[in-house]
Each structure stands twice: as structure tokens, then as C-alpha cells.
Design an enzyme around this catalytic site. Structure first.
Site, PDB file in Angstrom:
ATOM      1  N   GLU C  24      -7.028   9.570   0.853  1.00  0.00           N
ATOM      2  CA  GLU C  24      -6.177   9.238   2.004  1.00  0.00           C
ATOM      3  C   GLU C  24      -5.278  10.417   2.361  1.00  0.00           C
ATOM      4  OE1 GLU C  24      -2.453   7.741   1.425  1.00  0.00           O
ATOM      5  OE2 GLU C  24      -2.856   6.732  -0.486  1.00  0.00           O
ATOM      6  N   LYS C 158       2.473  -0.522  -5.259  1.00  0.00           N
ATOM      7  CA  LYS C 158       3.732   0.214  -5.184  1.00  0.00           C
ATOM      8  C   LYS C 158       4.864  -0.574  -5.853  1.00  0.00           C
ATOM      9  CE  LYS C 158       2.360   3.023  -1.262  1.00  0.00           C
ATOM     10  NZ  LYS C 158       1.065   2.492  -0.783  1.00  0.00           N
TER      11      LYS C 158
END
Ligand SMILES: [Mn+2]
Ligand SMILES: [Mn+2]
Ligand SMILES: [Mn+2]
Lengths: 300, 300, 300
Positions: C24, C158
């Protein structure tokens, strides 16, 4: 994706557009105690055959997904004691690591569709758990039903769930919920819940027509036979006790349903076990009749 | 799956890659009172034709899904009074049981896609209901938009909804929400809500380009024409009253929107009715322009 | 749908069934400060090559989706400063309006699949945000992973997220979460969270076999290398401070992750930056090894 091992009898029936009914294995390995599960397994297959359809019990054995079990494979599912519960997301790991397991509503539905089977009879679906606003605990069954064109005959959802929330999710995900000779959503051990249904059918042919016309996964909601419906007071007491037990013993996730069923079975002295068996037999019988109707020329 | 009956004019246009705009029927059967719905139905079709596109109003009549209605069929939708609201999951039952009904945003979107129509103009979408944390009441529209590649022109979502939560679900489900000459999400009767949009376009050609490039269902959010925007104080008062009415009368599910619209229409003495008509006409007009742009060679 | 610009090296590898790893660009443009992002970008590509696979960093430049970036394109992603974060739903607008942007986990996964790439290495996924019961803020990553057959190697989700709720959603959406040499779900900067995993694998070949057998999107959860694991007290302090900062500054939506990471990086005096870099490098290295295994004959 792993290739299915489809039993000869099932494969032949599918190839000839003859009726087949998918059956799950979790109810055998985790839902009912031995040796009762053996008699129920045999009874379910018999009910399907008597209706003129072919039974296809589904399980994963030594990493191989099997659609249609031999009688020794059925015995193994009922008595081995080492089978884990395999939801849809567990199939890849189980195949690759050579594990054995029983399939849930989610994985049975997915494998039935992969095999080309359009009808599945079971007890009750998973759904939104009570307290899911806090825990986010929502069964994978809902997502699979919403995305897989299989007709599932059931007596509603498991008693422990938040039934109202579960019905809302069915609406949000565009899952038709159709009453079989009822206008109320059934409450598993009880014939009726407080929730109305928008649609009802009176015959297997009508159910088959609704499914064929819609082309989507759908629930055909079939109430427990009246003779086996649990007494309302007993039901409410067992449910309250069972829910308290879950909290007291901090039971969660995959362990909730077995623990709750165990409490129902023990505390009702077998009444719930009879109820559970009879509702599954009734659902599978309706499923077979729908599969027969669906094998008619107009639905090919 | 049931075969659609596509009107000749619509079928020909689709075969020749000429622009077609899908229109829903629920706004006619349930959203507007007779005889106003008749004039609106005619006006919407006229607006589409004037822009150079073919209108395809969608409904289910006697179990047959119709894409593009004759004028007598449109009359029937507006005046029969026996049409139920059919969401996507109701289509199978309605087809099989030979019922008649009006299509919602969810079912119109699905049927438009099945017919090969790429653009749909309507009033406002369904979404997350206020209080859905408790009730789990979330419209099927969201799920369908997230999974169906149709561009929907609307003035946001219905006023009664939890707009912030609905916008979060659009993000979670990867539904693009693009402002048409606005950087704010419109609030149905009002041109702007408090919510910003990440993307805006200025022309039908840009909207068509965004849709064609993305290949996903998307919302083109078009504010109500300024001349018909409802006064802010009136709007807030009507909404508060309507919400209280829902609680007082214990109105839920499918009945919420009609009851709320009815209150708006009655209590505003027709102001909201004018607003509703004009925003739909405006959205359908933009939809037609986008459909025309989308029929250009670069998007085939 | 817009055609991808696939770099020659990547296209050739895919055509020859040689291993490719998707990377990414958001971590480069938004996750790490310059010039560190430049060295990390180079290091990630090197790690992939050393494992015998081809790196394919994904970004949108001037409206063109690029799979595999030249070194000047990588420089631009790292230093231009004008790239926005593009989730899956932003791709259509970005393409049509000629914008440049970095791809998130959601959009990278979708574009990798569109290009025919089966393995993607990244840091941590998005998920259910703390407080999502009120805000409905749930990352688009979950929906994309649930519907896209790509194996994603990550160190969990996260830190800021509601990890328990996120794991429930993975279960509800049938996303396999498999531990790489661990039986605990990793907690990004920490090797272990409190959550157990049902499945673990010990080798890249086993991971490849699980993915190939299942045919679904899956997470391979790889803990941060022990040498770079953040001290538990420091981690908990930084997290508490960061969450307070979000509330104090009213930070929401897309801005949350950058602000939180920024706090971790500043307040830890670079410890978290080292940790972040090393866990991504480790994940990408595992991803490359899995891609190599997956290119074996038995998985074609
Ligand atoms: Mn669960
Ligand atoms: Mn609803
Ligand atoms: Mn978000």
C-alpha cells in the site's frame, strides 16, 4: 478452493436434477448427546428418503469436505468426540491442516451451495446475541444466508438470541423470512414468538415457487410440532436460568450454544431434547418435500 | 429467478445503448396522495423524455415484475390502493404468490440492475433509523446500494433517519457519496446538512465519468431546488412533532416513513408535499442528464 | 471500470505465475514522515525481491491506478505532499477527476485483486473504532477483506481500535484470522493481545495452503519482531494520551489514524516509528515468502 467429495448417491441425484437435502453435522457432534445423536442421524436420513429425496449430511473429515456421509462416517461424526465446530471461515484452515470437524449452519449452507444443493433442513439459525450492542457478537450465519441462494427450513433462531434484532438484520440484509403454515416467527421450542411475518405459504410447492422466483437465500420458518412444544412457563424458566449460568460461568462465543442447550437438556429432564429432535425432524421433512417440489420441471 | 417484463420502448433503448432512467413506484403508491401522485408520475416521465432519455417506472403487478409501465399500469399503481411496499426480499414471495406491489429504493435498484439500467432517480434513501443502537433498524437500501452498480440520484436520506450514522455506513460499505454542485450532504427538505462530502461534481458528464470509472453503486446527492427548500424552523418543528407521533402511536418498521411523511404533509399544509415533488423532479431530471452522458461512446 | 496500469515487471510475473506482493502507499504518504518513508519504501521493495518475489506498490497518480511504481513514482508518493488518502469508494472520483492519492488497506486489497495479485503485506488493518456503538465508525477495510480473496499479512489492527469488537466482526463476516507462529492475536506494537486465535500456522507453505484451500480473503497475523516490541507501560501510556488528544482536539474519521500515529511517534521519541517500520518490513517479508509458496505448482 478445495474440491468437495460428493457421495455417489448425492452426485448422481444432482446430475439428474433429483431432490437432495443438505443436513448439518454440528447438531450431531455438539447439539445432541450420544447415543441419541446416532438415532437422530439415522432418523433424519430416513425422513428425507421417505419423502423421495436424497440426504446429504455435510462434515469435514481428515481435511476432506464430504457432502453425503457413509454410515461409518456418520458414526464417526456422532461418536469420535474430537470434531471441532467449523464455521465458514474455518474451512480453509481445516482443509489445509487436515482436521476433522462438524459444519455449522454457515458452513453447511456454503458447502451445500458449492455442491449444487438448494435446500437445507436444520434446527435453528444463529443470529444477534443478547448484549451484542456491547459485545458485537453476531453469528456468521446471517451473513452467509444473506449472500448464498439456499432455502433453509428452520424453527426460527436459537432461543438465547435477541430475536427482534436478528429479524431486523434479516430485513437489512434482504433475507426473506417466510412462515410455513404460520404468520408468526416461531420461537424454536415454542410455536410462536411475538413477531409477525409478512409472508406465509401453505404447501411445499408454494415454498419452492417463492424460492425459485426470488433467487436468493431464504428462511422457511416451520414451528415445532404442537405435540412437542415446550410448556411456556418451563421454557421461560429454563431460558432465564441458562442466561444466568452463562454470566456466572463467563461463557462466550462458540461455547454459548452448547452450554445453553446442555442446561435446557439437563434441567428439563429431557423434555427439551425431545423437542429439539422433533423440530429438526419436522424441518428436515418439510425440507425434503420442498426439495421434491423444487425438482419439478418448472423450476429447472 | 423470475424474468422481467421490460416495456418495448425500454428494451429497445437498452439494446441500442440509449439512455434509460429507472423510477420507483413506492413514492407514487405510498409517498404521495391521489390525485397528486398521478400528476407527479406523468411529470417525472415527461422530465426524463425531455432530457432525451426513456423512463422506466418499476412495479410488480399480479406477480409480474414490470420495468416501464403503460399509462394504465401507472394509473393502477397510483389509484389501486391495494399495492403493498415490496423491498428486495419481498420480490420472490410477490412473484410466486401473484401479488401486486410498489418497489422501494432497494428493490428498484436491484431490478434496474437486472434489467441493465444504470441510473435511477428518486427522493431520498433509507438508512440507519434513529435509535437503531437499540432497535437494529437499518434499511435494506444500504446493503443493496453497496452491492449493486447503479447510480442513484437523491436528495440525501429521509429526514427521520440518523444521518451521521447512515453516512458512516456508506463509508464502511464503500459507497461513494458525491455532491452534485454541492460540498455538503443535502438534508432532503433542506439543501444542506452539517456533513461535508469528500467529492463533488459540477456536470452530468462528470457524474457519469465518476460512476463509469468506479464501477460501483454510488449516490449522486442533489439538493432540493432553492425555491422549494423548506424553512428551517418549520422543518425542525415538523420533524420534532413527527418523531413524537411515532413514539406516541408506537409506529415502527415499514410504517414509519408513510406516517412521518403524512405528518409533514398535513401539518405543513402542503408545503412539504410541494417540496417532496420538486426535489424528486429535480433528481429525476439530473438522473436523465447523467444517463444521457453515460450513453456516450466513451462509457460503452 | 478503469483499466489498471500494471508495471511491466509485475505484469510479466503475473503472466508467468511468479510471486508478486502488493504494497500500500498510505503508509508512505501518511504513515511515515519524510525522508524516512523513502528509505522504508526502498527497504520494502528490497525485502520482497530478496525473497524471490516482485513488489507491486499501488497508488493513483493523476487519475491513473498504478500497480507497481517506478522509483520516480515512489519518490512522488513519498514527497509530493499533495496525495489524499483514497479508500475503495474514492477510486471512481479520483480516476474521473484526475486526482492523485495513496491507497489504504481497503483500496489496495481491491486493486491487488483486480490485478490478479493474491498476497498483500501491510502494518495493521482498520476496524471497529472505540465508541463505534455511538458513532457507527467502522473501517471499510473489514467489508473489503470479507469480500475479496486476498491474503493480508499484518500485525493485527491499529492500536486505537476496539480490538474485541473488530475480531467479532471478522467472525461475523467469515474472515479467517490465522496466527503466524502465534496463538494470540497480535496488538500491533505489542506481540500479543488478550485474544486467542483458533488457528495458527508455522510456515509460509502452511499459510499458502490455508489460503488456497479456503478461497477467501484472510488475515495472516504476524507479531512485531521481539527486538522491536514496545515496552508495555510506554505503549499503554502513549495510547491513553493519544486517545485523550483525539477527544480534546475533536479529531474524527480519516484524521484519527494520522493524529494518533503522530502522537506515538513524537511522544515516544521515535521508538514507535522504529517499531512501525520493523513490523511492516517483517510482515512484507512473510508476505513475500507466502507468495513464493503460493506460486508453487500445487496452488495453480
Ligand atoms: Mn459469535
Ligand atoms: Mn427497517
Ligand atoms: Mn470511518
Amino acid at each position: 478452493m478445495t474440491t468437495l467429495q460428493i457421495a455417489d448417491e448425492v452426485a448422481t441425484a444432482l446430475a439428474e436434477n433429483r431432490p437432495v437435502v443438505a443436513l448439518e453435522s454440528t447438531i450431531l457432534s455438539h447439539g445432541l448427546p450420544a447415543p441419541r445423536n446416532l438415532t437422530v442421524a439415522a432418523r433424519l436420513e430416513k425422513v428425507v428418503r421417505e419423502a423421495g429425496a436424497v440426504p446429504a449430511t455435510i462434515a469435514v473429515l481428515d481435511g476432506v469436505p464430504r457432502v453425503g456421509l457413509s454410515s461409518s462416517e456418520l458414526d464417526r461424526v456422532c461418536t469420535a468426540g474430537d470434531l471441532v465446530k467449523l464455521s465458514l471461515r474455518d474451512l480453509g484452515p481445516a482443509y489445509a491442516l487436515g482436521r476433522s470437524g462438524a459444519t455449522t449452519v454457515a458452513s453447511t449452507t456454503a458447502l451445500a451451495h458449492q455442491a449444487g444443493i438448494r435446500v437445507f433442513g436444520t434446527g435453528g439459525l444463529g443470529g444477534v446475541h443478547r448484549g451484542a450492542r456491547e459485545t458485537w457478537d453476531v453469528s456468521a450465519d446471517l451473513d452467509v444466508v444473506a449472500t448464498t441462494p439456499v432455502l433453509i427450513v428452520c424453527s426460527g433462531v436459537k432461543s438465547i438470541l435477541d430475536m427482534g434484532a436478528t429479524l431486523e438484520v434479516f430485513e437489512t440484509r434482504s433475507v426473506p423470512v417466510v412462515g410455513y403454515r404460520t404468520s408468526r416467527f416461531p420461537a424454536f421450542y415454542r410455536r410462536e414468538s411475538e413477531f409477525d411475518l409478512s409472508w406465509r405459504v401453505e404447501t411445499p410447492a408454494e415454498a419452492a415457487a417463492v424460492f425459485a422466483a426470488g433467487g436468493r437465500g431464504m428462511l422457511l420458518a416451520n414451528p415445532i410440532p404442537a405435540a412437542y412444544e415446550m410448556d411456556a412457563d418451563l421454557h421461560d424458566r429454563l431460558l432465564a436460568e441458562g442466561l444466568r449460568k452463562l454470566v456466572d460461568q463467563d461463557v462466550r462465543g462458540k461455547d454459548v450454544t452448547p452450554v445453553l442447550l446442555e442446561h435446557f437438556h439437563t434441567a428439563s429432564e429431557g423434555v427439551s431434547l425431545d423437542a429439539n429432535e422433533e423440530l429438526v425432524v419436522s424441518n428436515v421433512s418439510v425440507a425434503a418435500a420442498v426439495a421434491v417440489a423444487l425438482s419439478g420441471e418448472q423450476f429447472q
